[in-house]
Design a protein around this motif. Structure first.
Motif, PDB file in Angstrom:
ATOM      1  N   ILE A   1     -17.396 -11.083  -2.267  1.00  0.00           N
ATOM      2  CA  ILE A   1     -18.773 -11.259  -2.749  1.00  0.00           C
ATOM      3  C   ILE A   1     -19.597 -12.052  -1.742  1.00  0.00           C
ATOM      4  CG2 ILE A   1     -20.187 -12.294  -4.564  1.00  0.00           C
ATOM      5  CD1 ILE A   1     -17.854 -11.831  -6.493  1.00  0.00           C
ATOM      6  N   LEU A   2     -18.980 -13.017  -1.109  1.00  0.00           N
ATOM      7  CA  LEU A   2     -19.691 -13.923  -0.193  1.00  0.00           C
ATOM      8  C   LEU A   2     -19.659 -13.468   1.260  1.00  0.00           C
ATOM      9  CD1 LEU A   2     -18.373 -17.333  -1.602  1.00  0.00           C
ATOM     10  CD2 LEU A   2     -20.587 -16.253  -2.069  1.00  0.00           C
ATOM     11  N   PHE A   3     -18.576 -12.818   1.652  1.00  0.00           N
ATOM     12  CA  PHE A   3     -18.377 -12.494   3.067  1.00  0.00           C
ATOM     13  C   PHE A   3     -18.072 -11.001   3.217  1.00  0.00           C
ATOM     14  CE2 PHE A   3     -16.686 -16.747   2.089  1.00  0.00           C
ATOM     15  CZ  PHE A   3     -17.608 -17.521   2.791  1.00  0.00           C
ATOM     16  N   PRO A   4     -18.949 -10.236   3.827  1.00  0.00           N
ATOM     17  CA  PRO A   4     -18.782  -8.782   3.924  1.00  0.00           C
ATOM     18  C   PRO A   4     -17.482  -8.349   4.605  1.00  0.00           C
ATOM     19  CG  PRO A   4     -21.011  -9.423   4.527  1.00  0.00           C
ATOM     20  CD  PRO A   4     -20.230 -10.684   4.397  1.00  0.00           C
ATOM     21  N   ALA A   5     -16.988  -9.164   5.540  1.00  0.00           N
ATOM     22  CA  ALA A   5     -15.785  -8.772   6.283  1.00  0.00           C
ATOM     23  C   ALA A   5     -14.493  -9.155   5.572  1.00  0.00           C
ATOM     24  CB  ALA A   5     -15.801  -9.394   7.675  1.00  0.00           C
ATOM     25  N   ALA A   6     -14.570  -9.857   4.458  1.00  0.00           N
ATOM     26  CA  ALA A   6     -13.366 -10.315   3.769  1.00  0.00           C
ATOM     27  C   ALA A   6     -12.422  -9.187   3.378  1.00  0.00           C
ATOM     28  CB  ALA A   6     -13.748 -11.133   2.531  1.00  0.00           C
ATOM     29  N   PRO A   7     -12.921  -8.001   2.960  1.00  0.00           N
ATOM     30  CA  PRO A   7     -11.991  -6.917   2.601  1.00  0.00           C
ATOM     31  C   PRO A   7     -11.069  -6.478   3.741  1.00  0.00           C
ATOM     32  CG  PRO A   7     -14.151  -6.483   1.673  1.00  0.00           C
ATOM     33  CD  PRO A   7     -14.308  -7.659   2.591  1.00  0.00           C
ATOM     34  N   LEU A   8     -11.442  -6.796   4.984  1.00  0.00           N
ATOM     35  CA  LEU A   8     -10.574  -6.435   6.104  1.00  0.00           C
ATOM     36  C   LEU A   8      -9.225  -7.153   6.020  1.00  0.00           C
ATOM     37  CD1 LEU A   8     -13.132  -6.428   9.065  1.00  0.00           C
ATOM     38  CD2 LEU A   8     -12.146  -4.451   7.882  1.00  0.00           C
ATOM     39  N   THR A   9      -9.187  -8.246   5.250  1.00  0.00           N
ATOM     40  CA  THR A   9      -7.935  -8.972   5.059  1.00  0.00           C
ATOM     41  C   THR A   9      -6.898  -8.103   4.356  1.00  0.00           C
ATOM     42  OG1 THR A   9      -9.277 -10.988   4.835  1.00  0.00           O
ATOM     43  CG2 THR A   9      -6.961 -11.154   4.211  1.00  0.00           C
ATOM     44  N   LEU A  10      -7.355  -7.055   3.676  1.00  0.00           N
ATOM     45  CA  LEU A  10      -6.440  -6.144   2.990  1.00  0.00           C
ATOM     46  C   LEU A  10      -5.484  -5.444   3.957  1.00  0.00           C
ATOM     47  CD1 LEU A  10      -8.902  -4.565   0.395  1.00  0.00           C
ATOM     48  CD2 LEU A  10      -7.002  -6.133  -0.101  1.00  0.00           C
ATOM     49  N   PHE A  11      -5.824  -5.461   5.255  1.00  0.00           N
ATOM     50  CA  PHE A  11      -4.927  -4.855   6.232  1.00  0.00           C
ATOM     51  C   PHE A  11      -3.561  -5.546   6.244  1.00  0.00           C
ATOM     52  CE2 PHE A  11      -8.723  -2.892   8.150  1.00  0.00           C
ATOM     53  CZ  PHE A  11      -8.229  -1.602   8.348  1.00  0.00           C
ATOM     54  N   ALA A  12      -3.518  -6.789   5.764  1.00  0.00           N
ATOM     55  CA  ALA A  12      -2.229  -7.496   5.677  1.00  0.00           C
ATOM     56  C   ALA A  12      -1.277  -6.791   4.714  1.00  0.00           C
ATOM     57  CB  ALA A  12      -2.439  -8.943   5.236  1.00  0.00           C
ATOM     58  N   LEU A  13      -1.817  -5.929   3.836  1.00  0.00           N
ATOM     59  CA  LEU A  13      -0.969  -5.156   2.933  1.00  0.00           C
ATOM     60  C   LEU A  13      -0.041  -4.219   3.701  1.00  0.00           C
ATOM     61  CD1 LEU A  13      -3.506  -4.238   0.102  1.00  0.00           C
ATOM     62  CD2 LEU A  13      -1.441  -5.648  -0.159  1.00  0.00           C
ATOM     63  N   LEU A  14      -0.453  -3.856   4.917  1.00  0.00           N
ATOM     64  CA  LEU A  14       0.396  -2.986   5.732  1.00  0.00           C
ATOM     65  C   LEU A  14       1.709  -3.669   6.084  1.00  0.00           C
ATOM     66  CD1 LEU A  14      -2.303  -1.486   8.144  1.00  0.00           C
ATOM     67  CD2 LEU A  14      -1.218  -0.391   6.160  1.00  0.00           C
ATOM     68  N   ILE A  15       1.737  -4.987   5.936  1.00  0.00           N
ATOM     69  CA  ILE A  15       2.974  -5.741   6.162  1.00  0.00           C
ATOM     70  C   ILE A  15       3.627  -6.110   4.843  1.00  0.00           C
ATOM     71  CG2 ILE A  15       4.013  -7.764   7.263  1.00  0.00           C
ATOM     72  CD1 ILE A  15       1.581  -7.898   9.093  1.00  0.00           C
ATOM     73  N   THR A  16       2.821  -6.603   3.885  1.00  0.00           N
ATOM     74  CA  THR A  16       3.410  -7.114   2.641  1.00  0.00           C
ATOM     75  C   THR A  16       4.027  -6.009   1.779  1.00  0.00           C
ATOM     76  OG1 THR A  16       1.272  -6.999   1.494  1.00  0.00           O
ATOM     77  CG2 THR A  16       1.839  -9.081   2.582  1.00  0.00           C
ATOM     78  N   LEU A  17       3.457  -4.808   1.800  1.00  0.00           N
ATOM     79  CA  LEU A  17       4.034  -3.727   0.990  1.00  0.00           C
ATOM     80  C   LEU A  17       5.435  -3.335   1.480  1.00  0.00           C
ATOM     81  CD1 LEU A  17       0.894  -1.497   0.286  1.00  0.00           C
ATOM     82  CD2 LEU A  17       2.101  -3.013  -1.298  1.00  0.00           C
ATOM     83  N   PRO A  18       5.613  -3.097   2.792  1.00  0.00           N
ATOM     84  CA  PRO A  18       6.981  -2.819   3.271  1.00  0.00           C
ATOM     85  C   PRO A  18       7.940  -3.981   3.046  1.00  0.00           C
ATOM     86  CG  PRO A  18       5.357  -2.131   4.898  1.00  0.00           C
ATOM     87  CD  PRO A  18       4.624  -2.921   3.858  1.00  0.00           C
ATOM     88  N   VAL A  19       7.431  -5.213   3.202  1.00  0.00           N
ATOM     89  CA  VAL A  19       8.289  -6.379   2.983  1.00  0.00           C
ATOM     90  C   VAL A  19       8.775  -6.417   1.540  1.00  0.00           C
ATOM     91  CG1 VAL A  19       8.309  -8.894   2.818  1.00  0.00           C
ATOM     92  CG2 VAL A  19       7.328  -7.805   4.817  1.00  0.00           C
ATOM     93  N   SER A  20       7.870  -6.153   0.622  1.00  0.00           N
ATOM     94  CA  SER A  20       8.252  -6.150  -0.795  1.00  0.00           C
ATOM     95  C   SER A  20       9.346  -5.115  -1.050  1.00  0.00           C
ATOM     96  CB  SER A  20       7.028  -5.854  -1.665  1.00  0.00           C
ATOM     97  OG  SER A  20       6.044  -6.853  -1.518  1.00  0.00           O
ATOM     98  N   LEU A  21       9.204  -3.953  -0.450  1.00  0.00           N
ATOM     99  CA  LEU A  21      10.205  -2.902  -0.617  1.00  0.00           C
ATOM    100  C   LEU A  21      11.543  -3.322  -0.022  1.00  0.00           C
ATOM    101  CD1 LEU A  21      10.838  -0.047  -1.562  1.00  0.00           C
ATOM    102  CD2 LEU A  21      10.075   0.797   0.677  1.00  0.00           C
ATOM    103  N   ILE A  22      11.491  -3.965   1.146  1.00  0.00           N
ATOM    104  CA  ILE A  22      12.729  -4.434   1.787  1.00  0.00           C
ATOM    105  C   ILE A  22      13.455  -5.425   0.894  1.00  0.00           C
ATOM    106  CG2 ILE A  22      13.648  -5.811   3.698  1.00  0.00           C
ATOM    107  CD1 ILE A  22      11.458  -4.601   5.476  1.00  0.00           C
ATOM    108  N   VAL A  23      12.703  -6.398   0.347  1.00  0.00           N
ATOM    109  CA  VAL A  23      13.333  -7.444  -0.465  1.00  0.00           C
ATOM    110  C   VAL A  23      13.908  -6.861  -1.758  1.00  0.00           C
ATOM    111  CG1 VAL A  23      12.888  -9.544  -1.791  1.00  0.00           C
ATOM    112  CG2 VAL A  23      11.951  -9.305   0.513  1.00  0.00           C
ATOM    113  N   ILE A  24      13.193  -5.948  -2.373  1.00  0.00           N
ATOM    114  CA  ILE A  24      13.663  -5.351  -3.624  1.00  0.00           C
ATOM    115  C   ILE A  24      14.951  -4.564  -3.409  1.00  0.00           C
ATOM    116  CG2 ILE A  24      13.154  -3.574  -5.341  1.00  0.00           C
ATOM    117  CD1 ILE A  24      11.789  -6.184  -5.933  1.00  0.00           C
ATOM    118  N   THR A  25      15.079  -3.898  -2.270  1.00  0.00           N
ATOM    119  CA  THR A  25      16.225  -3.007  -2.030  1.00  0.00           C
ATOM    120  C   THR A  25      17.277  -3.600  -1.098  1.00  0.00           C
ATOM    121  OG1 THR A  25      15.101  -1.927  -0.162  1.00  0.00           O
ATOM    122  CG2 THR A  25      14.759  -0.988  -2.362  1.00  0.00           C
ATOM    123  N   ALA A  26      17.043  -4.792  -0.545  1.00  0.00           N
ATOM    124  CA  ALA A  26      17.940  -5.362   0.465  1.00  0.00           C
ATOM    125  C   ALA A  26      19.355  -5.554  -0.064  1.00  0.00           C
ATOM    126  CB  ALA A  26      17.393  -6.696   0.966  1.00  0.00           C
TER     127      ALA A  26
END
Length: 320
Positions: free
Chosen positions: A265-290
């Motif tokens: 709402i305050l910072f137009p570029a803040a949604p770019l932080t969602l790119f970190a999901l490209l790391i956290t989603l695979p990590v979550s899968l690794i931990v669940i299935t490790a």
């Protein structure tokens, strides 16, 4: 002779059931720690826990047009020295307790016998002293003398994570303390020493990055869950069990992204932080299935990277 033999083998059965822990590895093959071992003992990959909150706190200060590079550098020095000191203190305390005798991760200086416990303790205390010196410099520059109490509390928390007679890390409270000190305390503190205020954006970003800090410690403890249970180290992972711990880890990684709604709402570029999901989603899968420690070590490394990417992206959105 029979009576003498019986006398030698008699005694407290509990002592026989829990023999003194042995150092990991072949004692005959123990080598002296090299410079590379000491660098590894500092656990460089965990330093994102120190860098990320200072970036976020300084970004908010910049947004308030009150960014002070000297205070920011000092805040970073406090965080880094404290983190390195914690890592060496952890190495020392776990080593002398015998906890590291059954670890499955990278070998430790004390537990492996590569360095003398007193030497590792001395190095830890040196880094704690450096953190304290930088903290005192902040106090002198800002004249916020009550910050001495905050710094003292941080040092106490750093030592009693695995040190002392009843370390809170052995009682399942490590993730909570990591969340508090590497989250709200570090972010809000960094902003406050520069602006004299504690805005909501600092608190929210502190909570978000604190969740990453808790996740990093949790996945580390998930890796060691069986070994920690053997030596009565009742981490959060041991208390919850493997399955529940993995679910909690995924939740900890997901929650920070929910907070992005406010910043968008305050910072137009803040949604770019969602790119970190490209790391956290695979990590979550690794931990669940490790199934192996190696997979969880990879997850630990990627979680640290995700925390840094998240903090850098959000800090840039706030500051610029």
């Amino acid at each position: 002779m029979a009576k003498k033999t019986a006398k030698k083998t008699s005694g407290n059965p509990q002592k026989r059931a829990h023999p003194a822990p042995k150092r990991s590895g072949n004692p005959a093959a123990v080598r002296r720690a090299t410079a590379r071992d000491w660098v590894g003992g500092a656990r460089p990959r965990t330093l994102t826990l120190a860098l990320a909150p200072v970036l976020l706190g300084s970004a908010v200060a910049h947004w308030f047009s009150a960014f002070d590079p000297w205070l920011a550098v000092l805040a970073l020095a406090v965080a880094v020295f404290l983190q390195v000191g914690v890592n060496y203190a952890n190495d020392y305390s776990d080593g002398v307790r015998g906890t590291d005798a059954v670890r499955v991760g990278p070998s430790r200086l004390t537990g492996s016998g590569a360095a003398k416990p007193r030497t590792v303790l001395t190095v830890a205390l040196v880094f704690f002293a450096l953190a304290a010196a930088c903290g005192l410099a902040v106090v002198v520059l800002t004249q916020l003398w009550w910050l001495i109490a905050v710094g003292a509390l941080a040092l106490v928390a750093a030592w009693f994570y695995t040190g002392g007679r009843r370390p809170y890390g052995y009682a399942g409270l490590g993730e909570l303390v990591a969340f508090v000190f590497f989250g709200p305390v570090a972010v809000v503190g960094t902003t406050f020493i520069q602006t004299g205020t504690a805005p909501f954006e600092s608190w929210l970003s502190g909570v978000m990055i604190g969740l990453f800090a808790a996740a990093i410690l949790l996945v580390n403890n998930i890796r060691d869950i069986d070994q920690d249970a053997q030596v009565a180290k009742r981490t959060l992972a041991v208390r919850l069990g493997a399955r529940a711990s993995r679910i909690v880890f995924v939740v900890l990684l997901a929650l920070p992204f929910a907070g992005l709604a406010w910043f968008a709402i305050l910072f137009p570029a803040a949604p770019l932080t969602l790119f970190a999901l490209l790391i956290t989603l695979p990590v979550s899968l690794i931990v669940i299935t490790a199934r192996t420690p190696r997979e969880l070590i990879l997850a630990l490394q990627l979680t640290s990277l995700a925390a840094l990417v998240f903090a850098v992206a959000l800090s840039a959105a706030i500051a610029f």
